[in-house]
Design a protein around this motif. Structure first.
Motif, PDB file in Angstrom:
ATOM      1  N   VAL A 129       0.898  -1.226  -0.100  1.00  0.00           N
ATOM      2  CA  VAL A 129      -0.093  -0.126  -0.142  1.00  0.00           C
ATOM      3  C   VAL A 129       0.769   1.291   0.097  1.00  0.00           C
ATOM      4  CG1 VAL A 129      -1.558   1.270   1.378  1.00  0.00           C
ATOM      5  CG2 VAL A 129      -2.072  -1.294   1.218  1.00  0.00           C
TER       6      VAL A 129
ATOM      7  N   LYS B  23       2.492   8.834 -10.916  1.00  0.00           N
ATOM      8  CA  LYS B  23       1.532   9.214 -11.905  1.00  0.00           C
ATOM      9  C   LYS B  23       0.339   9.844 -11.194  1.00  0.00           C
ATOM     10  CE  LYS B  23       0.683   6.173 -15.884  1.00  0.00           C
ATOM     11  NZ  LYS B  23      -0.051   4.897 -16.383  1.00  0.00           N
TER      12      LYS B  23
ATOM     13  N   PHE C 130      -3.045   8.684 -10.808  1.00  0.00           N
ATOM     14  CA  PHE C 130      -3.208   7.600 -11.554  1.00  0.00           C
ATOM     15  C   PHE C 130      -3.708   8.210 -12.947  1.00  0.00           C
ATOM     16  CE2 PHE C 130      -1.778   5.005  -8.926  1.00  0.00           C
ATOM     17  CZ  PHE C 130      -2.349   3.540  -8.583  1.00  0.00           C
TER      18      PHE C 130
ATOM     19  N   PRO D 246      -0.436   0.708 -12.671  1.00  0.00           N
ATOM     20  CA  PRO D 246      -1.352   0.755 -11.697  1.00  0.00           C
ATOM     21  C   PRO D 246      -2.414   1.910 -12.305  1.00  0.00           C
ATOM     22  CG  PRO D 246       0.696   0.757 -10.795  1.00  0.00           C
ATOM     23  CD  PRO D 246       0.937   0.993 -12.233  1.00  0.00           C
ATOM     24  N   GLY D 247      -2.144   2.662 -13.056  1.00  0.00           N
ATOM     25  CA  GLY D 247      -2.890   3.666 -13.622  1.00  0.00           C
ATOM     26  C   GLY D 247      -4.104   2.890 -14.509  1.00  0.00           C
TER      27      GLY D 247
ATOM     28  N   TYR E 116      -6.032  -2.081  -2.639  1.00  0.00           N
ATOM     29  CA  TYR E 116      -6.744  -0.786  -2.753  1.00  0.00           C
ATOM     30  C   TYR E 116      -6.003   0.286  -1.777  1.00  0.00           C
ATOM     31  CZ  TYR E 116     -10.089  -3.771  -4.745  1.00  0.00           C
ATOM     32  OH  TYR E 116     -10.704  -5.008  -5.642  1.00  0.00           O
ATOM     33  N   THR E 117      -5.127   1.206  -2.664  1.00  0.00           N
ATOM     34  CA  THR E 117      -4.130   1.929  -1.681  1.00  0.00           C
ATOM     35  C   THR E 117      -4.853   3.030  -1.006  1.00  0.00           C
ATOM     36  OG1 THR E 117      -3.962   3.094  -3.608  1.00  0.00           O
ATOM     37  CG2 THR E 117      -2.242   1.516  -3.383  1.00  0.00           C
ATOM     38  N   ASP E 118      -5.724   3.471  -1.233  1.00  0.00           N
ATOM     39  CA  ASP E 118      -6.188   4.680  -0.522  1.00  0.00           C
ATOM     40  C   ASP E 118      -7.690   4.382  -0.356  1.00  0.00           C
ATOM     41  OD1 ASP E 118      -6.332   6.849   1.299  1.00  0.00           O
ATOM     42  OD2 ASP E 118      -5.483   8.044  -0.353  1.00  0.00           O
ATOM     43  N   GLU E 119      -8.162   3.536   0.216  1.00  0.00           N
ATOM     44  CA  GLU E 119      -9.704   3.252   0.024  1.00  0.00           C
ATOM     45  C   GLU E 119     -10.531   4.178   0.683  1.00  0.00           C
ATOM     46  OE1 GLU E 119      -9.791  -0.921   1.772  1.00  0.00           O
ATOM     47  OE2 GLU E 119     -11.570  -1.107   0.187  1.00  0.00           O
TER      48      GLU E 119
ATOM     49  N   THR F 294      -9.995   7.177  -3.100  1.00  0.00           N
ATOM     50  CA  THR F 294      -9.610   7.129  -4.386  1.00  0.00           C
ATOM     51  C   THR F 294      -9.826   5.570  -4.858  1.00  0.00           C
ATOM     52  OG1 THR F 294      -7.929   6.694  -6.085  1.00  0.00           O
ATOM     53  CG2 THR F 294      -7.394   6.738  -3.834  1.00  0.00           C
TER      54      THR F 294
ATOM     55  N   ALA G 125      -8.170   3.999  -6.751  1.00  0.00           N
ATOM     56  CA  ALA G 125      -7.031   3.385  -7.464  1.00  0.00           C
ATOM     57  C   ALA G 125      -6.586   2.233  -6.622  1.00  0.00           C
ATOM     58  CB  ALA G 125      -5.821   4.522  -6.841  1.00  0.00           C
ATOM     59  N   SER G 126      -6.031   1.203  -7.490  1.00  0.00           N
ATOM     60  CA  SER G 126      -5.933   0.042  -6.920  1.00  0.00           C
ATOM     61  C   SER G 126      -4.370  -0.432  -7.637  1.00  0.00           C
ATOM     62  CB  SER G 126      -6.841  -1.099  -7.328  1.00  0.00           C
ATOM     63  OG  SER G 126      -7.172  -0.917  -8.664  1.00  0.00           O
ATOM     64  N   LEU G 127      -3.721  -1.422  -6.819  1.00  0.00           N
ATOM     65  CA  LEU G 127      -2.434  -2.012  -7.283  1.00  0.00           C
ATOM     66  C   LEU G 127      -2.193  -3.279  -7.272  1.00  0.00           C
ATOM     67  CD1 LEU G 127       1.018  -0.902  -7.684  1.00  0.00           C
ATOM     68  CD2 LEU G 127       0.884  -1.437  -5.307  1.00  0.00           C
TER      69      LEU G 127
END
Lengths: 381, 205
Positions: free
Chosen positions: A366, A377, A380, B10-11, B39-42, B45, B47-49
């Motif tokens: 994380v 990015k 993202f 990841p984008g 999910y980096t900042d649930e 965002t 965003a997921s990695l």
């Protein structure tokens, strides 16, 4: 770092001609470390030679100055001396590498500590029985593999317990009377017990190796089947590492059984040829033992040391004191002692990111994802 | 140098978990997924990695180096394999040493498990399961030229900084073209999280 496109034909990694040797594991230090006079290999040779000499001495004394030594078994005895050299050499080199050395020290420290013995006297025998004897962890991997491995393990153990003392001239069987069926089993010339050669005990003693062979063949059969059919096992399997040990055990067991077959049904027909075949397969296996898959026999006690190290460290205090919590999410990672041991290992290996060992795997991912999101990015996009 | 490998972007990841499901189908660890999707900042965002094994090249496989049982094999093609079940004692050194948080451990089975780049497939020229099913190309398997032919202008990075150490890997991450110039201290500096310094990581307070 920006990556320039590789030259044509470079895809697929280094070529065999200029690349590293085809397989490597971990890190084995080649030269002496600062402050050491001997290189690990030099020291290992010395220790291994000393252990081999010790065995030769034990054979001389145990066979009462070779009086009980069976000269027909000389090749086996010589192979066991070579085996001792190989195993001790490999073991010493192995425990000289940073990670193994630290675990070796911690494992023995935990095993030999009076405090641990007082607080949990059953821990060491219990773990030895669980991890070395009954191999409970294998059951968690697969019940069939556990059963097959137990057959091989106990079969080999039985065979070793019979054959090694025999080839060293430590066991002798003498007739108790001039005419009767009575026999005496002796160790180092001292009588252990007497038995009737026609009794069940007599039969079991003479056929112990046949029983061992049947057990080993059962286990090896399953593993060979798995090596051919199971696609998890076939991925990346290698003949020398995965098949050879199984074939070696199979050859030893089958030729051993054939000796009994020749004696019982062929009136000894082909016995000499079979005896040579059996001897060659045993000797080659013993000499090969320190190098391939069989080395796990020697390595495995490390599992007990590791487990005891973690268990006793955890019992020293409360979970809050003895468990290292992830610095981000607070979930326990491992015992404080184990994480500190790992960090020291990483510093030995000059892996400069040992602080990351104090974060749990998920938080490491994380954190990396967040850094990518914020500085590589942004958002993202 | 980089050959045929996985490129992670990841984008492009939409967090659909297709890779996680497909990974379970890999023959070398059937029924267990080795890929991580975080999910980096649930809550803030979407965003997921996705994280596969990065197959570290320099230092070569820290997991293998810290392994006390020499259980982790590195083949000549640079693939860092999952622990040899014969040797693995389940100590967890690799799990905690890996700076990318990749290896998993089964404590009952005393066995480490990790992504092996679908060796049963890639050694025969097939793409790994995860890259085969990824609907958005967040996981791309091929060469850097093939990637750049499909996505003009993108660049890739195989260097990751952890504090003062840079780890270079066999698996690459896609980076925007403006990040082409070498970045002091590397690209993914964990000293910063979301642009803020994280105390305790050696970041200036």
């Amino acid at each position: 770092m920006a990556v320039t496109p590789p030259p044509p034909g470079a895809a697929g990694g280094p070529s065999a001609a200029d690349g590293p040797p085809p397989y490597r594991r971990g890190a084995v230090r080649a030269g002496p470390a600062p402050g050491e006079t001997h290189s690990p290999t030099g020291r290992a040779s010395l220790v291994a030679a000393a252990a081999s000499m010790l065995l030769v001495l034990a054979i001389l004394l145990g066979s009462r100055g070779l009086r009980d030594f069976d000269s027909a078994l000389v090749p086996y005895a010589v192979a066991s001396v070579f085996l001792t050299f190989g195993v001790v050499y490999r073991y010493t080199v192995w425990v000289s590498a940073p990670a193994a050395r630290r675990l070796f020290v911690e494992g023995w420290r935990a095993a030999l500590s009076w405090e641990n013995l007082r607080n949990s006297p059953t821990a060491l025998p219990r773990m030895a029985a669980t991890y070395l004897g009954f191999q409970k962890f294998l059951g968690a991997r697969s019940h069939a593999r556990w059963a097959a491995h137990q057959l091989i393990f106990w079969g080999c153990l039985l065979a070793a317990a019979i054959t090694f003392p025999l080839t060293w001239g430590w066991f002798t069987f003498t007739s108790s009377g001039a005419s009767g069926p009575g026999y005496e089993m002796r160790l180092w010339g001292l009588k252990l017990f007497g038995f009737d050669s026609g009794s069940f005990l007599g039969w079991a003693l003479y056929h112990g190796l046949d029983l061992a062979a049947v057990m080993v063949i059962g286990g090896v059969g399953y593993f060979l089947w798995r090596r051919v059919r199971d696609r998890a096992a076939t991925t990346g399997q290698r003949f020398g590492y995965d098949f050879l040990p199984l074939l070696a055990l199979l050859t030893i067991s089958v030729t051993g059984l054939l000796l009994t077959f020749s004696e019982m049904f062929l009136h000894g027909g082909g016995y000499e040829f079979l005896a040579v075949l059996h001897m060659v397969s045993v000797v080659l296996t013993l000499v090969y033992l320190p190098f391939g898959k069989f080395f796990h026999i020697v390595q495995r006690p490390a599992a007990v040391g590791m487990q005891l190290f973690k268990y006793t460290a955890r019992r020293r205090g409360s979970d809050a004191e003895e468990l290292r919590a992830c610095r981000r999410c607070g979930q326990p990672i491992d015992t404080v002692a184990a994480v500190d041991n790992l960090r020291a290992t990483m510093r030995d290996l000059r892996l400069g990111f040992d602080e990351w060992a104090e974060y749990c795997p998920r938080c490491k991912r994380v954190l990396r994802g967040s850094a990518y999101l914020s500085s590589v990015k942004r958002g993202f996009k | 140098m980089l050959g045929r490998t996985i490129f992670i972007d990841p984008g492009r990841c939409i967090g659909c978990q297709a890779c996680v499901s497909a990974c379970r189908e890999c023959d070398s660890h059937r029924g267990k997924s080795m890929i991580h999707l975080d999910y980096t900042d649930e809550g803030r965002t979407t965003a997921s990695l996705p994280t596969v094994c990065m197959h570290c090249e320099d230092p070569v496989a820290p997991c293998a180096e810290v392994c006390p049982a020499d259980a982790i094999l590195i083949t000549a093609d640079g693939v860092v394999h999952e622990a040899d079940p014969t040797r693995c004692i389940g100590c967890g050194n690799c799990v905690n040493a890996c700076p990318f948080g990749v290896p998993k451990i089964d404590l009952a089975a005393k066995l480490q498990m990790k992504c092996n780049l679908c060796y049963d497939r890639t050694s025969y020229g097939l793409a790994p399961m995860c890259a085969t099913v990824c609907p958005t190309g967040a996981l791309f398997y091929g060469t850097v030229e093939e990637l750049q032919a499909e996505r003009p202008g993108v660049d890739v990075s195989t260097a990751f900084t952890f504090g003062a150490t840079t780890v270079s890997t066999g698996v690459a991450m896609v980076v925007p073209p403006e990040r082409r110039a070498p970045v002091p201290g590397g690209l993914l500096n964990l000293i910063e999280v979301n642009g803020r310094p994280t105390p305790g990581n050696g970041a200036p307070a």
